[in-house]
Design an enzyme around this catalytic site. Structure first.
Site, PDB file in Angstrom:
ATOM      1  N   GLY A  36       0.844  -1.199   0.000  1.00 35.69           N
ATOM      2  CA  GLY A  36       0.000   0.000   0.000  1.00 35.69           C
ATOM      3  C   GLY A  36       0.880   1.249   0.000  1.00 35.69           C
ATOM      4  O   GLY A  36       0.683   2.173  -0.794  1.00 35.69           O
ATOM      5  N   HIS A  37       1.877   1.265   0.883  1.00 40.74           N
ATOM      6  CA  HIS A  37       2.815   2.396   0.918  1.00 40.74           C
ATOM      7  C   HIS A  37       3.575   2.492  -0.413  1.00 40.74           C
ATOM      8  O   HIS A  37       3.743   3.575  -0.970  1.00 40.74           O
ATOM      9  CB  HIS A  37       3.864   2.210   2.017  1.00 40.74           C
ATOM     10  N   GLY A 147      -2.964   8.096   1.508  1.00 42.25           N
ATOM     11  CA  GLY A 147      -3.795   6.964   1.092  1.00 42.25           C
ATOM     12  C   GLY A 147      -5.222   7.125   1.588  1.00 42.25           C
ATOM     13  O   GLY A 147      -5.460   7.488   2.747  1.00 42.25           O
ATOM     14  N   ASP A 150      -6.977   5.761   4.942  1.00 41.64           N
ATOM     15  CA  ASP A 150      -7.156   6.612   6.122  1.00 41.64           C
ATOM     16  C   ASP A 150      -7.953   7.832   5.677  1.00 41.64           C
ATOM     17  O   ASP A 150      -7.421   8.942   5.562  1.00 41.64           O
ATOM     18  CB  ASP A 150      -5.792   6.991   6.688  1.00 41.64           C
ATOM     19  N   GLN A 153      -8.132  11.037   7.746  1.00 42.44           N
ATOM     20  CA  GLN A 153      -6.831  11.711   7.727  1.00 42.44           C
ATOM     21  C   GLN A 153      -6.714  12.563   6.456  1.00 42.44           C
ATOM     22  O   GLN A 153      -6.242  13.707   6.503  1.00 42.44           O
ATOM     23  CB  GLN A 153      -5.725  10.655   7.779  1.00 42.44           C
ATOM     24  N   ILE A 176      -4.970   0.041  -1.324  1.00 43.39           N
ATOM     25  CA  ILE A 176      -4.429  -1.200  -1.893  1.00 43.39           C
ATOM     26  C   ILE A 176      -4.789  -2.342  -0.932  1.00 43.39           C
ATOM     27  O   ILE A 176      -4.646  -2.211   0.293  1.00 43.39           O
ATOM     28  CB  ILE A 176      -2.890  -1.095  -2.070  1.00 43.39           C
ATOM     29  N   MET A 184      -4.485  -3.370   3.085  1.00 42.35           N
ATOM     30  CA  MET A 184      -3.144  -3.529   3.658  1.00 42.35           C
ATOM     31  C   MET A 184      -2.950  -2.521   4.783  1.00 42.35           C
ATOM     32  O   MET A 184      -3.382  -1.372   4.666  1.00 42.35           O
ATOM     33  CB  MET A 184      -2.092  -3.320   2.579  1.00 42.35           C
ATOM     34  N   SER A 185      -2.332  -2.975   5.849  1.00 46.22           N
ATOM     35  CA  SER A 185      -2.078  -2.112   7.003  1.00 46.22           C
ATOM     36  C   SER A 185      -0.928  -2.711   7.807  1.00 46.22           C
ATOM     37  O   SER A 185      -0.818  -3.940   7.914  1.00 46.22           O
ATOM     38  CB  SER A 185      -3.331  -2.057   7.890  1.00 46.22           C
ATOM     39  N   SER A 186      -0.089  -1.837   8.348  1.00 41.32           N
ATOM     40  CA  SER A 186       1.015  -2.331   9.181  1.00 41.32           C
ATOM     41  C   SER A 186       0.452  -3.100  10.376  1.00 41.32           C
ATOM     42  O   SER A 186       1.083  -4.021  10.894  1.00 41.32           O
ATOM     43  CB  SER A 186       1.870  -1.163   9.673  1.00 41.32           C
TER      44      SER A 186
HETATM   45  P1  AMP Z   1       1.028   4.877   7.791  1.00 45.41           P
HETATM   46  O1  AMP Z   1       2.421   4.343   7.699  1.00 45.41           O
HETATM   47  O2  AMP Z   1       0.041   3.865   8.250  1.00 45.41           O
HETATM   48  O3  AMP Z   1       0.957   6.193   8.514  1.00 45.41           O
HETATM   49  O4  AMP Z   1       0.597   5.206   6.301  1.00 45.41           O
HETATM   50  C1  AMP Z   1       1.346   6.081   5.484  1.00 45.41           C
HETATM   51  C2  AMP Z   1       0.515   6.437   4.275  1.00 45.41           C
HETATM   52  O5  AMP Z   1       0.182   5.258   3.559  1.00 45.41           O
HETATM   53  C3  AMP Z   1      -0.827   7.089   4.669  1.00 45.41           C
HETATM   54  O6  AMP Z   1      -1.117   8.120   3.747  1.00 45.41           O
HETATM   55  C4  AMP Z   1      -1.798   5.935   4.551  1.00 45.41           C
HETATM   56  O7  AMP Z   1      -3.112   6.361   4.261  1.00 45.41           O
HETATM   57  C5  AMP Z   1      -1.208   5.178   3.378  1.00 45.41           C
HETATM   58  N1  AMP Z   1      -1.664   3.787   3.379  1.00 45.41           N
HETATM   59  C6  AMP Z   1      -1.587   2.893   4.392  1.00 45.41           C
HETATM   60  N2  AMP Z   1      -2.137   1.714   4.025  1.00 45.41           N
HETATM   61  C7  AMP Z   1      -2.572   1.882   2.750  1.00 45.41           C
HETATM   62  C8  AMP Z   1      -3.244   1.036   1.805  1.00 45.41           C
HETATM   63  N3  AMP Z   1      -3.578  -0.212   2.101  1.00 45.41           N
HETATM   64  N4  AMP Z   1      -3.537   1.539   0.602  1.00 45.41           N
HETATM   65  C9  AMP Z   1      -3.205   2.824   0.274  1.00 45.41           C
HETATM   66  N5  AMP Z   1      -2.575   3.665   1.119  1.00 45.41           N
HETATM   67  C10 AMP Z   1      -2.251   3.201   2.337  1.00 45.41           C
END
Ligand code: AMP
EC number: 6.3.2.1
Length: 285
Positions: A36-37, A147, A150, A153, A176, A184-186
């Site tokens: 996703g990132h 993304g 969120d 956000q 994604i 997808m998510s951490s």
């Molecule tokens: P984070 O590391 O969770 O703060 O996410 C960093 C960026 O990646 C943010 O803009 C999130 O919205 C985006 N993001 C996280 N997961 C996804 C995903 N599955 N699809 C698209 N963007 C994502």
């Protein structure tokens, strides 16, 4: 690919790019990078002369009792992933350089920050807006990428950018998903095998509910109902924080009277599977 660890070094790098007329794309992240990132990073690389990715697990966006300490961190793995993508600089500031002793200033996007996730994560969006503004001031991007997973956000950052007349473009990128539909998510790394098997039901519930948006015979309340019924099929579900249809601009719940033709609708959920909090959404025309 340059590794940059201080705000002043970051500003120097960006000033150099600007002096030579280069556009800067910026992707802020908290690391533990997944596809996703990386998809967002690719969008930035395509559209800009230079791409900067930040990795910073921001303490001020975690409420008391949340997972700041155990949030997944894999700096070496992240750098390796980014080095294959024509990223020009990775910005890895330390907590002390972002929030030195005596730090006092916070940015608050009123109204929008208190809705949806804001009800359950007090102070979260002030932490997000503050760190994003600080990162913007360090990186000085032409375009910044976020993304839509969120969603709130994205709405908060767009509002802050407009209200504070920030001279940059906010680019929103699609969510994604894994092959089975899970966004997808951490934080997916926290899920047990059983929880991971059930988690795709979140996206299934969202798509079921989305079908009803165009069913004129249903009231909008029915969407919340459909979502809750589908979600409760999960045995590992421990809490639904919110699940309904919302106005994509104001984030207010669309309650009664149905949805008018041409209206965009955000269907969004936040829930806990076991002790892991997950969010997802889809936007329907
Ligand atoms: P984070 O590391 O969770 O703060 O996410 C960093 C960026 O990646 C943010 O803009 C999130 O919205 C985006 N993001 C996280 N997961 C996804 C995903 N599955 N699809 C698209 N963007 C994502």
């Amino acid at each position: 690919m340059q590794l940059i660890r201080t705000i002043s070094e970051m500003q120097q790098f960006s000033k150099g790019c600007k002096l030579s007329g280069k556009t800067i794309g910026f992707v802020p992240t908290m690391g533990a990078l997944h596809d996703g990132h990386l998809s967002i990073v690719r969008d930035s690389v395509k559209a800009n002369d230079v791409t900067v990715v930040s990795i910073f697990v921001n303490p001020t966006q975690f409420s008391a009792g949340e997972d700041f300490n155990r949030y997944p961190r894999d700096y070496d793995g992240d750098i390796e992933k980014l080095s294959g993508l024509s990223v020009d600089a990775v910005f890895l500031p330390g907590v002390d350089s972002v929030y030195p002793d005596g730090y006092k200033t916070y940015v608050e996007v009123r109204g929008l920050s208190e809705k949806l996730c804001g009800q359950f994560r007090p102070g979260h969006f002030a932490g997000v807006a503050t760190v994003v503004l600080k990162l913007f001031n360090a990186v000085m991007p032409t375009r910044a990428y976020f993304g839509l997973k969120d969603y709130q956000q994205c709405v908060v950052i767009k509002k802050m950018t407009a209200d504070l007349n920030l001279d940059l473009e906010i680019v929103l990128c699609p969510t994604i998903r894994e092959h089975d539909g899970l966004a997808m998510s951490s934080r997916n790394a926290y899920l047990s095998t059983e929880e991971r098997l059930e988690a795709p039901l979140i996206y299934k519930a969202l798509t079921e509910a989305a079908k009803s948006v165009n069913d004129n015979s249903l009231k909008t309340n029915a969407i919340a109902q459909i979502l809750k019924e589908s979600l409760s099929e999960m045995k590992t579900l421990t809490e639904i924080q919110y699940a309904s249809a919302y106005d994509p601009n104001t984030l207010d719940e669309i309650k009664t009277g149905g949805i008018t033709e041409g209206q965009r609708v955000l269907i969004a959920v936040a829930l806990k599977i076991g002790s892991t909090r997950l969010i997802d959404n889809i936007e329907v025309d």
